[in-house]
Design an enzyme around this catalytic site. Structure first.
Site, PDB file in Angstrom:
ATOM      1  N   PHE A 267      -6.918   2.996  29.662  1.00  0.00           N
ATOM      2  CA  PHE A 267      -8.014   3.576  28.894  1.00  0.00           C
ATOM      3  C   PHE A 267      -8.838   2.517  28.208  1.00  0.00           C
ATOM      4  CE2 PHE A 267      -5.166   7.084  29.579  1.00  0.00           C
ATOM      5  CZ  PHE A 267      -6.029   8.130  29.817  1.00  0.00           C
TER       6      PHE A 267
ATOM      7  N   GLU B  56       0.831  -1.200   0.000  1.00  0.00           N
ATOM      8  CA  GLU B  56       0.000   0.000   0.000  1.00  0.00           C
ATOM      9  C   GLU B  56       0.863   1.246   0.000  1.00  0.00           C
ATOM     10  OE1 GLU B  56      -2.635  -0.231   3.341  1.00  0.00           O
ATOM     11  OE2 GLU B  56      -3.871  -1.741   2.399  1.00  0.00           O
TER      12      GLU B  56
ATOM     13  N   GLU C 147     -14.518   3.033   0.984  1.00  0.00           N
ATOM     14  CA  GLU C 147     -15.696   2.170   1.056  1.00  0.00           C
ATOM     15  C   GLU C 147     -16.942   3.016   0.863  1.00  0.00           C
ATOM     16  OE1 GLU C 147     -16.533   0.485   4.914  1.00  0.00           O
ATOM     17  OE2 GLU C 147     -16.051   2.345   5.946  1.00  0.00           O
TER      18      GLU C 147
END
Length: 171
Positions: A171, A22, A111
């Site tokens: 978290f 990519e 998308e």
């Protein structure tokens, strides 16, 4: 060495050693173009939303208009979104999502969400348009009676998502 190991892993796991690389984008932005398409072949775009500020792959800040898009880039992206929806014969409210290279202005399809999204109110705020009403009309087979020229954004809108995290549990 890593490339060859990756090819072996692909071949062993999937019977295919092809590797897809990519493009790295240094300053990526996540831009969504909201669309409406009816059963009569009409597709309109409803401007864009920027949702680049994310945490753990969840959008945190949504805003419209995007601070990085100029009119030329906005027009090209919107034309791409409309063309995609038309080529698919899409009917409904939907969102076409793109990744934009803020340095070059190049954009890439991510998308399409074939539904109205939770952040649609910021689009409605800047267009003074009830998207749920239009979605209902489209579902009933009605013609979109608006033209693209009728879609005139005004102002700026921001949506912030707040969610609970426990800082004492990483978290």
């Amino acid at each position: 060495e890593g490339f060859e190991a990756t090819k072996r892993e692909g071949l062993n796991s999937f019977g295919d050693d092809r590797v897809f690389i990519e493009k790295f984008i240094l300053d990526p932005r996540h831009i969504e173009i909201q669309i409406l398409g009816d059963k009569h072949g009409n597709v309109l775009y409803l401007n864009e939303r920027e949702c680049s500020i994310q945490r753990r792959y969840q959008k945190v800040i949504e805003e419209t208009p995007s601070p990085i898009l100029n009119d030329e880039l906005r027009t090209r992206m919107a034309a791409s979104a409309v063309a995609m929806a038309k080529s698919a014969g899409y009917t409904n409210a939907g969102t076409v999502e793109f990744l934009v290279d803020a340095q070059t202005g190049e954009y890439y399809f991510l998308e399409m969400n074939a539904r109205i999204q939770v952040e649609h109110p910021i689009t409605e705020e800047t267009l003074r348009l009830d998207m749920v009403e239009w979605q209902t009309r489209i579902a009933a087979g009605k013609l979109i009676s608006l033209s693209q020229e009728d879609i005139r954004p005004s102002g700026h809108a921001v949506e912030c998502r707040i969610y609970a995290e426990d800082p004492y549990s990483n978290f």
